[in-house]
Design a protein around this motif. Structure first.
Motif, PDB file in Angstrom:
ATOM      1  N   TYR A  78       0.451  -1.088  -0.385  1.00  0.00           N
ATOM      2  CA  TYR A  78       0.042   0.287  -0.002  1.00  0.00           C
ATOM      3  C   TYR A  78       0.815   1.357   0.118  1.00  0.00           C
ATOM      4  N   LYS A 104       0.711   3.954  -3.244  1.00  0.00           N
ATOM      5  CA  LYS A 104      -0.011   4.975  -2.479  1.00  0.00           C
ATOM      6  C   LYS A 104       1.865   5.923  -3.163  1.00  0.00           C
ATOM      7  N   GLN A 128       0.683   8.881  -5.785  1.00  0.00           N
ATOM      8  CA  GLN A 128       0.798  10.982  -5.805  1.00  0.00           C
ATOM      9  C   GLN A 128       1.841  11.476  -6.347  1.00  0.00           C
ATOM     10  N   GLY A 187       4.317  11.625  -3.064  1.00  0.00           N
ATOM     11  CA  GLY A 187       4.553  10.726  -2.272  1.00  0.00           C
ATOM     12  C   GLY A 187       5.145  10.515  -0.750  1.00  0.00           C
ATOM     13  N   CYS A 232       2.620  12.957   1.355  1.00  0.00           N
ATOM     14  CA  CYS A 232       1.334  11.677   1.493  1.00  0.00           C
ATOM     15  C   CYS A 232       1.198  10.893   2.845  1.00  0.00           C
ATOM     16  N   LEU A 233       3.446  10.081   2.560  1.00  0.00           N
ATOM     17  CA  LEU A 233       3.441   8.911   3.402  1.00  0.00           C
ATOM     18  C   LEU A 233       4.044   9.319   4.619  1.00  0.00           C
ATOM     19  N   ILE A 251      -4.514   9.881   6.751  1.00  0.00           N
ATOM     20  CA  ILE A 251      -4.068   9.267   5.540  1.00  0.00           C
ATOM     21  C   ILE A 251      -5.603   9.286   4.636  1.00  0.00           C
ATOM     22  N   GLN A 283      -6.305  10.481   1.212  1.00  0.00           N
ATOM     23  CA  GLN A 283      -7.239  10.004   0.368  1.00  0.00           C
ATOM     24  C   GLN A 283      -8.496  10.303  -0.014  1.00  0.00           C
TER      25      GLN A 283
END
Length: 149
Positions: free
Chosen positions: A16, A20, A24, A37, A40-41, A76, A80
């Motif tokens: 995942y 992700k 991104q 990315g 986001c992560l 998250i 999303q």
């Protein structure tokens, strides 16, 4: 049995995370307004890991401090939601019908459906832009994944 479950969950989370990050970054190349990315992560991972690790390994940190890990989960969900809105925006910019109902993310169970629909419609978007016919055998067997909203 427990080891298999634990390793399966770990493998799923790693997949995942990779997915992700790549999605991104791909969208960021396409449109600079989209978050990368890393953006986001990294907050997601740190938001979950830091409070839990501190609560477990630092004797000066109260046990309830681990609850701050929910901030990582909240992050998250925000990421999303932004991704789903971005996919709808890409479709609308081409004059196509927006395919995702972003607010479904709030409803447990439907958030998984929206995530699977997001994968389908993002790949369909790139295929339509390049005039490449693509079949999606999973969406063909589960029509609710590919039907427009």
């Amino acid at each position: 049995m427990t080891r298999v479950i634990l390793l399966s969950v770990l493998t799923g989370l790693l997949y995942y995370g990779y997915y992700k990050w790549v999605i991104q970054d791909e969208l960021k190349v396409h449109d600079q307004k989209v978050w990368s990315g890393a953006l986001c992560l990294v907050p997601f991972v740190l938001g979950i890991a830091a409070p839990l690790l501190l609560a477990v390994f630092d004797p000066d940190v109260p046990g309830w401090f681990g609850r701050f890990a929910f901030l990582g989960v909240l992050w998250i969900y925000i990421v999303q939601f932004r991704l789903y809105r971005e996919i709808n925006r890409l479709y609308e910019a081409q004059g196509w019908q927006a395919p995702l109902v972003s607010w479904w993310i709030i409803v447990p169970g439907l958030n998984l459906v929206v995530g699977l629909r997001q994968i389908h419609f993002l790949s369909e978007y790139w295929a339509r832009l390049s005039d490449t016919p693509v079949s999606d055998p999973i969406a063909e067997k589960l029509p609710f994944l590919s039907a427009n909203a």
